[in-house]
Motif scaffolding. Structure first.
Motif, PDB file in Angstrom:
ATOM      1  N   GLU A  53       0.829  -1.205   0.000  1.00  0.00           N
ATOM      2  CA  GLU A  53       0.000   0.000   0.000  1.00  0.00           C
ATOM      3  C   GLU A  53       0.865   1.256   0.000  1.00  0.00           C
ATOM      4  OE1 GLU A  53      -3.256   0.445   2.570  1.00  0.00           O
ATOM      5  OE2 GLU A  53      -3.947  -1.631   2.420  1.00  0.00           O
ATOM      6  N   PHE A  54       1.957   1.195   0.764  1.00  0.00           N
ATOM      7  CA  PHE A  54       2.830   2.360   0.855  1.00  0.00           C
ATOM      8  C   PHE A  54       3.511   2.620  -0.490  1.00  0.00           C
ATOM      9  CE2 PHE A  54       6.747   4.612   2.044  1.00  0.00           C
ATOM     10  CZ  PHE A  54       6.204   5.648   2.789  1.00  0.00           C
ATOM     11  N   VAL A  55       3.942   1.545  -1.136  1.00  0.00           N
ATOM     12  CA  VAL A  55       4.572   1.668  -2.444  1.00  0.00           C
ATOM     13  C   VAL A  55       3.605   2.280  -3.446  1.00  0.00           C
ATOM     14  CG1 VAL A  55       5.473   0.362  -4.404  1.00  0.00           C
ATOM     15  CG2 VAL A  55       6.231  -0.183  -2.103  1.00  0.00           C
ATOM     16  N   ARG A  56       2.370   1.823  -3.396  1.00  0.00           N
ATOM     17  CA  ARG A  56       1.360   2.335  -4.316  1.00  0.00           C
ATOM     18  C   ARG A  56       1.085   3.819  -4.059  1.00  0.00           C
ATOM     19  NH1 ARG A  56      -1.878  -1.546  -3.715  1.00  0.00           N
ATOM     20  NH2 ARG A  56      -3.148  -0.676  -2.040  1.00  0.00           N
ATOM     21  N   ASP A  57       1.021   4.210  -2.789  1.00  0.00           N
ATOM     22  CA  ASP A  57       0.742   5.599  -2.452  1.00  0.00           C
ATOM     23  C   ASP A  57       1.903   6.530  -2.824  1.00  0.00           C
ATOM     24  OD1 ASP A  57      -1.643   4.735  -1.440  1.00  0.00           O
ATOM     25  OD2 ASP A  57      -1.033   4.830   0.667  1.00  0.00           O
ATOM     26  N   LEU A  58       3.127   6.058  -2.594  1.00  0.00           N
ATOM     27  CA  LEU A  58       4.301   6.920  -2.760  1.00  0.00           C
ATOM     28  C   LEU A  58       4.972   6.774  -4.115  1.00  0.00           C
ATOM     29  CD1 LEU A  58       6.382   8.881  -1.457  1.00  0.00           C
ATOM     30  CD2 LEU A  58       7.590   6.869  -0.601  1.00  0.00           C
ATOM     31  N   ALA A  59       4.788   5.621  -4.790  1.00  0.00           N
ATOM     32  CA  ALA A  59       5.595   5.285  -5.971  1.00  0.00           C
ATOM     33  C   ALA A  59       7.058   5.223  -5.534  1.00  0.00           C
ATOM     34  CB  ALA A  59       5.390   6.287  -7.089  1.00  0.00           C
ATOM     35  N   LEU A  60       7.344   4.265  -4.652  1.00  0.00           N
ATOM     36  CA  LEU A  60       8.626   4.238  -3.949  1.00  0.00           C
ATOM     37  C   LEU A  60       9.820   4.092  -4.883  1.00  0.00           C
ATOM     38  CD1 LEU A  60      10.033   4.357  -1.246  1.00  0.00           C
ATOM     39  CD2 LEU A  60       9.699   1.901  -0.991  1.00  0.00           C
ATOM     40  N   ASN A  61       9.684   3.278  -5.925  1.00  0.00           N
ATOM     41  CA  ASN A  61      10.799   3.163  -6.867  1.00  0.00           C
ATOM     42  C   ASN A  61      11.188   4.519  -7.445  1.00  0.00           C
ATOM     43  OD1 ASN A  61      12.147   0.726  -7.295  1.00  0.00           O
ATOM     44  ND2 ASN A  61      10.427  -0.159  -8.390  1.00  0.00           N
ATOM     45  N   GLU A  62      10.182   5.263  -7.879  1.00  0.00           N
ATOM     46  CA  GLU A  62      10.434   6.580  -8.459  1.00  0.00           C
ATOM     47  C   GLU A  62      10.965   7.548  -7.411  1.00  0.00           C
ATOM     48  OE1 GLU A  62       7.822   4.734  -8.848  1.00  0.00           O
ATOM     49  OE2 GLU A  62       7.733   4.321 -10.998  1.00  0.00           O
ATOM     50  N   PHE A  63      10.449   7.443  -6.185  1.00  0.00           N
ATOM     51  CA  PHE A  63      10.924   8.282  -5.081  1.00  0.00           C
ATOM     52  C   PHE A  63      12.418   8.041  -4.848  1.00  0.00           C
ATOM     53  CE2 PHE A  63      11.944   8.551  -0.547  1.00  0.00           C
ATOM     54  CZ  PHE A  63      11.582   9.862  -0.244  1.00  0.00           C
ATOM     55  N   CYS A  64      12.813   6.762  -4.775  1.00  0.00           N
ATOM     56  CA  CYS A  64      14.214   6.425  -4.541  1.00  0.00           C
ATOM     57  C   CYS A  64      15.094   6.919  -5.687  1.00  0.00           C
ATOM     58  CB  CYS A  64      14.373   4.919  -4.357  1.00  0.00           C
ATOM     59  SG  CYS A  64      13.697   4.289  -2.808  1.00  0.00           S
ATOM     60  N   LEU A  65      14.641   6.705  -6.919  1.00  0.00           N
ATOM     61  CA  LEU A  65      15.404   7.156  -8.080  1.00  0.00           C
ATOM     62  C   LEU A  65      15.589   8.668  -8.061  1.00  0.00           C
ATOM     63  CD1 LEU A  65      16.721   6.474 -10.820  1.00  0.00           C
ATOM     64  CD2 LEU A  65      14.457   6.757 -11.865  1.00  0.00           C
ATOM     65  N   HIS A  66      14.521   9.379  -7.717  1.00  0.00           N
ATOM     66  CA  HIS A  66      14.567  10.847  -7.704  1.00  0.00           C
ATOM     67  C   HIS A  66      15.572  11.366  -6.683  1.00  0.00           C
ATOM     68  CE1 HIS A  66      13.062  14.951  -8.170  1.00  0.00           C
ATOM     69  NE2 HIS A  66      12.981  15.033  -6.858  1.00  0.00           N
ATOM     70  N   HIS A  67      15.690  10.666  -5.547  1.00  0.00           N
ATOM     71  CA  HIS A  67      16.547  11.144  -4.461  1.00  0.00           C
ATOM     72  C   HIS A  67      17.876  10.386  -4.369  1.00  0.00           C
ATOM     73  CE1 HIS A  67      13.705  13.986  -2.742  1.00  0.00           C
ATOM     74  NE2 HIS A  67      12.751  13.082  -2.880  1.00  0.00           N
ATOM     75  N   GLY A  68      18.197   9.574  -5.367  1.00  0.00           N
ATOM     76  CA  GLY A  68      19.487   8.901  -5.382  1.00  0.00           C
ATOM     77  C   GLY A  68      19.628   7.812  -4.339  1.00  0.00           C
ATOM     78  N   ILE A  69      18.520   7.185  -3.968  1.00  0.00           N
ATOM     79  CA  ILE A  69      18.521   6.086  -2.991  1.00  0.00           C
ATOM     80  C   ILE A  69      18.468   4.756  -3.748  1.00  0.00           C
ATOM     81  CG2 ILE A  69      17.228   4.985  -1.111  1.00  0.00           C
ATOM     82  CD1 ILE A  69      16.126   7.838  -0.484  1.00  0.00           C
ATOM     83  N   THR A  70      19.242   3.789  -3.288  1.00  0.00           N
ATOM     84  CA  THR A  70      19.285   2.490  -3.940  1.00  0.00           C
ATOM     85  C   THR A  70      18.463   1.485  -3.143  1.00  0.00           C
ATOM     86  OG1 THR A  70      21.531   2.973  -4.692  1.00  0.00           O
ATOM     87  CG2 THR A  70      20.794   0.691  -4.829  1.00  0.00           C
ATOM     88  N   PRO A  71      17.311   1.024  -3.667  1.00  0.00           N
ATOM     89  CA  PRO A  71      16.489   0.059  -2.928  1.00  0.00           C
ATOM     90  C   PRO A  71      16.808  -1.385  -3.308  1.00  0.00           C
ATOM     91  CG  PRO A  71      15.234   0.942  -4.761  1.00  0.00           C
ATOM     92  CD  PRO A  71      16.611   1.535  -4.861  1.00  0.00           C
ATOM     93  N   THR A  72      16.774  -2.254  -2.303  1.00  0.00           N
ATOM     94  CA  THR A  72      16.957  -3.692  -2.511  1.00  0.00           C
ATOM     95  C   THR A  72      15.996  -4.437  -1.588  1.00  0.00           C
ATOM     96  OG1 THR A  72      19.312  -3.423  -3.025  1.00  0.00           O
ATOM     97  CG2 THR A  72      18.582  -5.629  -2.411  1.00  0.00           C
ATOM     98  N   VAL A  73      15.383  -5.495  -2.107  1.00  0.00           N
ATOM     99  CA  VAL A  73      14.510  -6.352  -1.303  1.00  0.00           C
ATOM    100  C   VAL A  73      15.184  -7.702  -1.118  1.00  0.00           C
ATOM    101  CG1 VAL A  73      12.323  -7.608  -1.256  1.00  0.00           C
ATOM    102  CG2 VAL A  73      12.376  -5.232  -1.989  1.00  0.00           C
ATOM    103  N   ALA A  74      15.231  -8.186   0.116  1.00  0.00           N
ATOM    104  CA  ALA A  74      15.762  -9.512   0.423  1.00  0.00           C
ATOM    105  C   ALA A  74      14.643 -10.377   0.982  1.00  0.00           C
ATOM    106  CB  ALA A  74      16.909  -9.417   1.423  1.00  0.00           C
ATOM    107  N   LEU A  75      14.361 -11.480   0.323  1.00  0.00           N
ATOM    108  CA  LEU A  75      13.355 -12.431   0.778  1.00  0.00           C
ATOM    109  C   LEU A  75      14.080 -13.649   1.334  1.00  0.00           C
ATOM    110  CD1 LEU A  75      11.127 -11.982  -2.349  1.00  0.00           C
ATOM    111  CD2 LEU A  75      10.323 -11.549  -0.039  1.00  0.00           C
ATOM    112  N   PHE A  76      13.977 -13.845   2.638  1.00  0.00           N
ATOM    113  CA  PHE A  76      14.659 -14.963   3.280  1.00  0.00           C
ATOM    114  C   PHE A  76      13.784 -16.212   3.214  1.00  0.00           C
ATOM    115  CE2 PHE A  76      17.071 -11.444   4.717  1.00  0.00           C
ATOM    116  CZ  PHE A  76      18.308 -11.929   5.121  1.00  0.00           C
ATOM    117  N   LEU A  77      14.405 -17.333   2.889  1.00  0.00           N
ATOM    118  CA  LEU A  77      13.675 -18.586   2.733  1.00  0.00           C
ATOM    119  C   LEU A  77      14.285 -19.685   3.588  1.00  0.00           C
ATOM    120  CD1 LEU A  77      13.400 -18.837  -1.175  1.00  0.00           C
ATOM    121  CD2 LEU A  77      11.847 -17.658   0.382  1.00  0.00           C
TER     122      LEU A  77
END
Length: 273
Positions: free
Chosen positions: A124-148
């Motif tokens: 929901e937060f990603v949808r509201d903020l467009a987090l990928n675009e937010f990170c790109l705009h501000h020079g932040i590098t996002p990574t998701v780690a899914l532990f199994l």
């Protein structure tokens, strides 16, 4: 100098410093060792001279909040101590995330977010903020780690998260955690049923990368003594003044070196904060 020898004298490694802040998100099911994995990622960054602030969105276990208190015994704030929402309510969690991301932009300090069980919140937060675009705009590098763990349901849950298309990073890691498999099984053998599926091949073909996290048999000892991985590897004393024995130090050092090798083999070392 190899990864093993680099652990002889834990301390800042200025040559490993990064200029852009990272947002490293642990997601997926609980009980897969993700909080411990995040702790290792945070310790590694700090060992190499980089600041990382833990964000504890897992209000059930509160692992990061316990490991990285926000204030000392006198109530004075601790720099880069863990932050957490005021409640488990969706509006409070989203407001907390917004505030932390605002500060990340202003401070330029990386964040490591534990969001176990909070997939809906992040979607929901990603949808509201467009987090990928937010990170790109501000020079932040996002990574998701899914532990199994080796449970096929862990993998199915991870694939559902990724299929939703709403998670915030193109850089995604599947961390196959040996620490939660039964004793007597090899890591590769335990995870073979997952790695042989069509879904696993499809994810890797799409750019999702994998890395192993090996078991550390003396983990409980380190937790009881409250000593960090890199301090233990160097044989430093803990808060009680006890020094790591040569065998304990060697076990941790070997584990950390294996972690670095697995990061390199999975080509994800640069994806960590």
């Amino acid at each position: 100098m190899n990864a093993f020898n680099n652990l002889e004298n834990p301390g800042p490694q200025p040559e490993a410093a990064k200029t852009k802040p990272s947002l490293f998100i642990r997601a997926g099911r609980g009980r897969t060792g993700g909080s411990t994995g995040l702790d290792l990622v945070i310790q590694r960054a700090r060992f190499q001279g980089r600041r990382v602030k833990p964000l504890d969105g897992d209000r059930r276990s509160k692992t990061l909040s316990t490991l990285y208190p926000s204030a000392d015994e006198f109530g004075d704030p601790i720099e880069d101590g863990a932050s957490f929402p005021v409640s488990d309510e969706l509006p409070d969690i989203k407001e907390w995330l917004k505030g932390e991301f605002d500060e990340m932009v202003g401070e330029g300090v990386s964040r490591a977010l534990d969001l176990s069980g909070g997939d809906r919140v992040m979607q929901e937060f990603v949808r509201d903020l467009a987090l990928n675009e937010f990170c790109l705009h501000h020079g932040i590098t996002p990574t998701v780690a899914l532990f199994l763990g080796p449970d096929i349901e862990d993998f199915r849950h991870a694939t559902e998260i990724l299929k939703s298309g709403e998670f915030p990073a193109e850089r995604t890691i599947l961390v196959l955690n040996e620490g939660v498999i039964r004793h007597g099984q090899t890591t590769e053998g335990a995870f073979l049923p997952i790695m042989m599926t069509r879904e696993f091949d499809a994810l890797t073909d799409a750019g999702v990368r994998t890395s192993f996290l090996r078991r550390l048999s003396c983990m409980s000892v380190l937790r009881e003594r409250g000593v960090g991985f890199y301090e233990a590897a160097a044989g430093r004393t803990d808060k009680a003044g006890l020094k790591s024995s040569p065998t304990l130090a060697f076990m941790v050092k070997t584990w950390l070196a294996a972690f670095e090798r697995d990061l390199d083999e999975g080509k994800v070392a640069d994806w960590l904060p």
